[in-house]
Write an enzyme that holds these catalytic residues in place. Structure first.
Site, PDB file in Angstrom:
ATOM      1  N   GLU A   1       9.407   5.598  -6.907  1.00  0.00           N
ATOM      2  CA  GLU A   1      10.482   4.978  -7.700  1.00  0.00           C
ATOM      3  C   GLU A   1      11.139   5.996  -8.648  1.00  0.00           C
ATOM      4  O   GLU A   1      11.147   5.805  -9.873  1.00  0.00           O
ATOM      5  CB  GLU A   1       9.957   3.777  -8.506  1.00  0.00           C
ATOM      6  CG  GLU A   1       9.406   2.637  -7.681  1.00  0.00           C
ATOM      7  CD  GLU A   1      10.477   1.820  -6.973  1.00  0.00           C
ATOM      8  OE1 GLU A   1      11.667   2.162  -7.109  1.00  0.00           O
ATOM      9  OE2 GLU A   1      10.122   0.868  -6.261  1.00  0.00           O
TER      10      GLU A   1
ATOM     11  N   GLY B   1       0.790  -1.236   0.000  1.00  0.00           N
ATOM     12  CA  GLY B   1       0.000   0.000   0.000  1.00  0.00           C
ATOM     13  C   GLY B   1       0.816   1.277   0.000  1.00  0.00           C
ATOM     14  O   GLY B   1       0.298   2.338   0.374  1.00  0.00           O
ATOM     15  N   LYS B   2       2.059   1.227  -0.457  1.00  0.00           N
ATOM     16  CA  LYS B   2       2.892   2.441  -0.457  1.00  0.00           C
ATOM     17  C   LYS B   2       2.310   3.488  -1.417  1.00  0.00           C
ATOM     18  O   LYS B   2       2.142   4.641  -1.046  1.00  0.00           O
ATOM     19  CB  LYS B   2       4.329   2.088  -0.879  1.00  0.00           C
ATOM     20  CG  LYS B   2       5.020   1.095   0.048  1.00  0.00           C
ATOM     21  CD  LYS B   2       6.445   0.841  -0.350  1.00  0.00           C
ATOM     22  CE  LYS B   2       6.597   0.067  -1.646  1.00  0.00           C
ATOM     23  NZ  LYS B   2       6.075  -1.299  -1.612  1.00  0.00           N
TER      24      LYS B   2
END
Lengths: 421, 255
Positions: free
Chosen positions: A365, A246-247
């Site tokens: 990311e 759940g990031k």
């Protein structure tokens, strides 16, 4: 690239082995990998039908679109029952059997990357090329996937992996090889360079308090449960956790794309409802830039960012000119963002996010597909922004990148949806 | 993942009992739709609509059908009832206001016919699991490039829906949209058209490259011989379709 003609010039690629392809951005690595996968066609071997598979960094494009569930996606690719069993074993080993019934399009980025690689391997291809997809995997997923690739190194397959986290590949097998592609700067915009003496103009610092934040998708299980923490401006927070914990969901809650099912989000001691005015205090850079970019030119993408928060041009790093210089995008203003290579799409998306001039920025990311020099520059930019009072949350699995950041604080999401500090 | 000397081929979950021969499936569908448009008896059409709805639920696409009914047929019904029962007050070819009941009946006939036709179409096409679609179409004689095009066309609709959602999410994340009400969403439509269309074209290119490189459609086509068709299911599909078609044809041509 002229198919395999050029690939033969690359010394070091041994048939029926795994080779890590290294090289800076714009060294032609992606073209080479695509050509390598395509070159498999027509070569039948003992254990395959001359199939090739290319898994891009934007793993979303590696889904067939023909399957309703993850199980169907793997079945669609599997050459034999043994391949299916092998893929199933990998999912069991990682404790994610429950994903089998889910739609491939609803998986998290890391889970999609795992599925893309698993499906491609289930094809038993003659040539498999994996382009930066593994960078999106957490340590457990990555280790298991690398071992899976190692075990899949069957008699007639040649596997190429491009990745910027090379050190982590040593663990899979001593038989694996590495080749270097030489830089070809004329091919693209080059690595990022940090302009010296760049000043910053940072919006008003805002403290964020999360109080018992919970979230679940309609019809799904709880993704986040009772998340409570304080996020102080001027700090760098590394949001970590296994793939699928759940990031990205937490990031979307913070920027207001999603509305929490329970709990409060407080900005500077004022309870707020970011979902009523999303993207005003927290800017979010998506893991997959294709899901973030929608304008018709790079110029328009950056303008949209400025327009969103009605920011007047201010001197500093967050102005359009500075961002263009920083992300080496000056010559690409008129280009359609989706026509650019993945590395550049990622940069455009990052620049557009920073252009929003919000008090907080969440980078999902940010190093995906970027070479070592660019990763260092991105870290420098983040350190500079945080040093001037901007709040930064980073979602990233790389230990090397972490080491480049100035005093990052770790927020770890547990598998149960809670936050472990 | 070491391959054995003779690897066992993969076959999908077999639900043979529910799988009629593709030709029978398409023929039954065509007969059912034609019969629906030939039937003028509102009670029979209503019964057919109920039967089709039940079958749609059994086939596992009830939610999608319910969404279609709510979003398309409910507003359409209300509109037609208002026009023919209220404003016109008569069916076509009759003086305005002369036959309000006739007008309402005509509106209901149109709605029920469309309801039955769309239900049958969904049963014939959408109830086929997407990974079986190439096989079913292949058995129906659609092969090669045409097969890939047809399958791609079916894959496009859910993708368009997904991409629209993604662009909306991106607009929210970038602070460009706040209003999430129905009218707010409607206002977004002009802004969504270009990015969705561009992305769809790009997605088609990626998909064709993926399918061609991995030979997915060819491999699925080749697996069509793996699928087992049920005679019983074929009879169960064909008999009611033929019976209804015969009734509708007799009723239509014998007055």
């Amino acid at each position: 690239m002229n198919s395999l003609q050029d690939s033969h010039q690359l010394k070091g690629i041994v048939p029926r082995n795994v080779t890590v392809v290294r090289g800076p951005n714009f060294s032609g690595r992606t073209d080479f990998l695509r050509a390598f996968a395509a070159a498999a066609a027509g070569h039948s071997g003992n254990n395959n039908n001359g199939l090739g598979a290319y898994v891009p960094a934007e793993v979303y494009n590696s889904l067939s679109g023909l399957a309703v569930t993850v199980k169907e996606e793997i079945e669609l690719h599997a050459q034999s029952v043994a391949c299916l069993a092998s893929a199933q074993h990998l999912f069991s080993e990682l404790g994610i059997d429950h994903l089998y019934g889910r739609s491939p399009f609803t998986l998290s980025g890391g889970e999609q990357a795992l599925l893309a690689v698993t499906s491609a391997l289930a094809l038993q291809p003659r040539h498999l090329a994996v382009d930066c997809a593994l960078e999106q995997l957490d340590t457990d997923f990555r280790t298991a996937t690398l071992n899976y690739i190692e075990s899949a190194r069957h008699a007639d397959a040649t596997i190429l992996i491009a990745d910027n986290r090379l050190a982590e590949y040593r663990m899979a097998s001593s038989a694996w090889l590495a080749v270097d592609m030489s830089p070809a700067p004329e091919r693209g915009a080059g690595s990022l360079t940090f302009p010296s003496g760049m000043a910053t103009s940072i919006p008003k610092p805002v403290k964020i308090t999360l109080d018992g934040l919970s979230f679940k998708y309609p019809g799904g299980a709880d993704v986040l449960r009772n998340v409570s923490t304080d996020l102080e401006p001027g700090n760098i927070y590394l949001l970590s956790g296994k793939n699928g914990t759940g990031k990205s969901t937490l990031a979307k809650l913070l920027c207001g794309v999603l509305r929490p099912t329970k709990g409060k989000i407080v900005f500077d001691n004022r309870e707020t409802e970011p979902w009523k005015a999303p993207g005003q205090t927290v800017a979010y850079h998506f893991q997959n830039p294709d899901l973030q970019l929608f304008a018709m030119s790079v110029d328009e993408e950056l303008q949209l960012g400025l327009q969103a928060t009605k920011t007047a041009a201010q001197p500093g790093i967050l102005t359009k000119d500075s961002l263009l210089a920083l992300f080496a995008l000056r010559g690409l203003l008129e280009e359609h963002p989706l026509d650019l290579p993945f590395v550049l799409r990622k940069r455009v998306a990052m620049a557009a996010t920073l252009a929003m001039h919000c008090s907080w920025v969440i980078l999902d990311e940010p190093t995906l597909g970027q070479d070592q020099a660019s990763i260092r520059t991105i870290a420098e930019v983040i350190n500079l922004l945080a040093g001037n009072g901007l709040g930064v949350v980073i979602i990233n699995h790389s230990d090397e990148f972490r080491s480049l950041l100035a005093k990052p604080k770790t927020l770890r999401l547990s598998g149960a949806g809670g936050l472990v500090q | 993942m070491e391959s054995a000397s003779e690897p066992q081929p993969v076959s999908f979950d077999q639900k043979e009992m529910l799988r009629p021969y593709p030709i029978i499936r398409m023929l039954s569908g065509a007969l059912g739709i034609l019969a629906g448009f030939w039937t003028s008896d509102i009670r029979i059409l209503f019964t057919a609509a109920l039967a089709v709805s039940a079958l749609v639920v059994v086939a596992g696409i009830g939610r999608r059908y319910a969404a279609l009914c709510l979003k398309v047929f409910l507003p359409l019904s209300l509109g037609l009832l208002l026009v023919w029962g209220g404003i016109m007050g008569a069916p076509p070819g009759t003086p305005i206001g002369a036959d309000r009941i006739g007008g309402l009946t005509f509106a209901m006939l149109v709605v029920l016919r469309l309801l039955v036709a769309s239900g049958i179409s969904q049963l014939c096409i959408l109830a086929i699991p997407s990974h079986e679609l190439p096989q079913v179409l292949s058995v129906c004689g659609i092969k090669g490039d045409l097969l890939a095009s047809v399958v791609a066309a079916f894959a496009l609709v859910p993708e368009l829906e997904l991409r629209t959602q993604q662009v909306l999410t991106a607009r929210y994340a970038r602070g460009l949209s706040k209003n999430r009400s129905f009218f707010g969403l409607m206002a977004h439509i002009p802004l969504l058209l270009r990015p969705v269309l561009t992305w769809t074209l790009r997605s088609s290119i990626h998909r064709s490259e993926l399918w061609s490189q991995r030979r997915l459609i060819e491999r699925l086509e080749a697996r069509s011989s793996d699928l087992r068709w049920s005679r019983l299911a074929s009879i169960v599909w064909l008999i009611p379709a033929c019976a209804w078609f015969a009734y509708a044809a007799l009723a239509r041509f014998q007055g």
